[in-house]
Every structure is written in structure tokens, then in C-alpha cells.
Design an enzyme around this catalytic site. Structure first.
Site, short mmCIF file in Angstrom:
data_model
loop_
_atom_site.label_atom_id
_atom_site.label_comp_id
_atom_site.label_asym_id
_atom_site.label_seq_id
_atom_site.Cartn_x
_atom_site.Cartn_y
_atom_site.Cartn_z
N ALA A 14 -10.30 -6.44 10.32
CA ALA A 14 -11.34 -6.89 9.40
C ALA A 14 -12.25 -5.79 8.89
O ALA A 14 -12.90 -5.95 7.86
CB ALA A 14 -12.20 -7.95 10.11
N SER A 142 4.30 -6.80 3.99
CA SER A 142 4.34 -5.67 3.06
C SER A 142 5.62 -5.77 2.25
O SER A 142 6.64 -6.31 2.72
CB SER A 142 4.34 -4.34 3.84
OG SER A 142 4.62 -3.25 2.98
N TYR A 155 8.09 0.59 10.57
CA TYR A 155 7.09 -0.29 9.95
C TYR A 155 7.77 -1.35 9.10
O TYR A 155 7.43 -2.54 9.17
CB TYR A 155 6.14 0.55 9.11
CG TYR A 155 5.07 -0.20 8.36
CD1 TYR A 155 3.88 -0.58 8.98
CD2 TYR A 155 5.24 -0.49 7.01
CE1 TYR A 155 2.90 -1.24 8.28
CE2 TYR A 155 4.25 -1.15 6.29
CZ TYR A 155 3.08 -1.53 6.93
OH TYR A 155 2.11 -2.19 6.23
N ALA A 157 10.77 -2.47 9.43
CA ALA A 157 11.45 -3.40 10.34
C ALA A 157 10.47 -4.42 10.89
O ALA A 157 10.78 -5.62 10.99
CB ALA A 157 12.11 -2.62 11.48
#
Length: 255
Positions: A14, A142, A155, A157
Site C-alpha cells: 500500500a 502483470s 516473476y 512465472a
């Protein structure tokens, strides 16, 4: 957005970038916020800012890779607000390297943060949601998880795994009135991206190359992401689950 005021949301990662932008939007929509991050000082600064805007914010500093710490944080959130209606798994981390230049220690760190972290949050929050009649989970993956990205093998994966996991949980918990959807940002101008591409002339060349590859001719900004998150969290998305949305300015492949 309809049906957000008075709801309670947990947002991980956050304290910066996309996470902070999501927190801003949810507070603007009248959501009670549990802001989660490992950076306690940055969390307090964020909480002060959002409280000045009238937000009801509980900052909780903990490591999402620590299963016990996640469970304790969820208990604190439930004790404070009584329920958890929305979970946004946004926290993530990566470092740019070709796969053959990486080692198992790096793999473990990337997998722990980007895959096991969200699994821990799901395990802790789903029973709370189910007991109260349902909820909304929005996982920030992503485009690297949809199409791959050079230098981001592990990343990618993890994010691909998070997409598949989200679709499965959407199926398993539809009967419990839990909706699970995924937002996949493309290249977004955050501190993480800057650290990923590097500073100086070389980093700027990569930055410029990315911009040219995007049909809208600019990288995403953190403020481009929260609208889709707020939509999936709202009652306007009550009949939507198991979906994966790219927010990438039209970019379909990078790297």
C-alpha cells in the site's frame, strides 16, 4: 462506484506506486482501509495523508511471506472493522536478470513475495469473507504473466501462476458469493520499474523503447490502475468473476 461506501478493504503493497494510488481511490469511494506494507514509516505517512482526507485507515506493517504474520494482521483488521469485504493483492517485487544469471536464492525470494504472499492472504481472508456472505478479491498480476517478459522469467512465472490460481479460486468460491478477478498492468512508471530498468542513459533508452512500443505512446501511471480495481470491487461487478484484464495502453507484448 456503487456499493463501496462503508466496505472494508485490505490492500497490500500500500505504501507506494500502484498500491498508494489504489488506497487513495478506495478511500475516496468511502471504503474503510487496511493499508498493508513492510515499510512501517511509509505506511504511517500514507495513513496520515488519507486520514486528512477523511479516511478511516488502519496501517499494518507485516511481511506477506510470513503466514503467521498474515493471519495475525487479518485478525487485527477484523477486530477493528468487523468484516473484510475486499482484498487487493498488490504487493510485488522483482529484479531484472536473464534467467541463466539468476540462482535459487533469488528464485525463492521472488516466488515468496509474488506467489506465496497472495496465497497466504487468500488463505487468511477467504474464511472471513465466506462467513460474512461473500466478498471481492482483486489480484494485481502483470502482463508479464500473460505473455512473458525478457529479464523477468521467475516473476513472469509467478504472475502467470497467480492468474491461474485466481481463475481456480473464482470457480471454487463462486457458490460462496466470492468474486475473484485479475488486473494485469503493463509497464507502469513506478519506483519498481525504475529500479528494474536502471538509471542513467541505458535505463532511459529502455524507458523510451517501452513508450514507443505502446499504442498510446506513454507508460502507464499508478493512477491508471485504481479505476479498474474499484470497478471489480463494486456492486457493478457482482456478475463478473474469473476475469483477467490488461491495463497496458494497448501493449500486447514487451521484453
Amino acid at each position: 462506484m456503487r456499493g463501496l461506501e462503508g466496505r472494508t478493504a485490505i490492500v497490500t503493497g500500500a505504501a507506494g506506486g500502484i498500491g498508494q494510488a489504489i488506497c487513495e481511490r478506495l478511500v475516496d469511494e468511502g471504503v474503510n482501509l487496511v493499508a498493508a506494507d513492510v515499510n512501517a514509516a511509509a505506511l504511517e505517512k500514507l495513513a496520515e495523508h488519507l486520514r486528512a482526507k477523511g479516511g478511516d485507515v488502519l496501517p499494518l506493517a507485516f511481511d506477506i511471506t510470513d503466514f503467521e504474520a498474515v493471519g495475525s494482521a487479518v485478525e487485527q483488521a477484523q477486530a477493528r472493522f468487523g468484516q473484510i469485504d475486499i482484498l487487493v493483492n498488490n504487493a510485488g517485487w522483482d529484479i531484472a536478470k536473464p534467467f541463466l544469471d539468476t540462482d535459487p536464492d533469488l528464485w525463492e525470494k521472488i516466488v515468496s513475495i509474488n506467489l506465496f504472499g497472495p496465497l497466504n492472504l487468500h488463505k487468511a481472508v477467504l474464511p472471513v469473507m465466506i462467513a460474512s456472505g461473500g466478498g471481492k478479491i482483486i489480484n494485481i498480476a502483470s502482463d508479464a504473466g500473460r505473455v512473458g517478459s525478457s529479464g523477468e522469467s521467475v516473476y513472469s512465472a509467478c504472475k502467470g501462476g497467480l492468474i491461474a490460481f485466481s481463475k481456480t479460486i473464482a470457480r471454487e468460491n463462486a457458490r460462496d458469493n466470492v468474486r475473484v478477478n485479475v488486473v494485469c498492468p503493463g509497464p507502469t512508471d513506478t519506483a519498481l520499474l525504475r529500479s528494474f530498468i536502471g538509471e542513467g542513459e541505458y535505463g532511459q533508452k529502455i524507458y523510451d523503447k517501452l513508450q514507443k512500443a505502446i499504442p498510446l505512446k506513454r507508460l502507464g501511471q499508478p493512477a491508471d490502475i485504481p479505476g479498474m480495481v474499484a470497478f471489480f470491487a463494486s456492486s457493478d461487478a457482482d456478475f463478473i468473476t474469473g476475469q483477467v484484464i490488461s491495463v497496458s495502453g494497448g501493449l500486447t507484448m514487451h521484453g
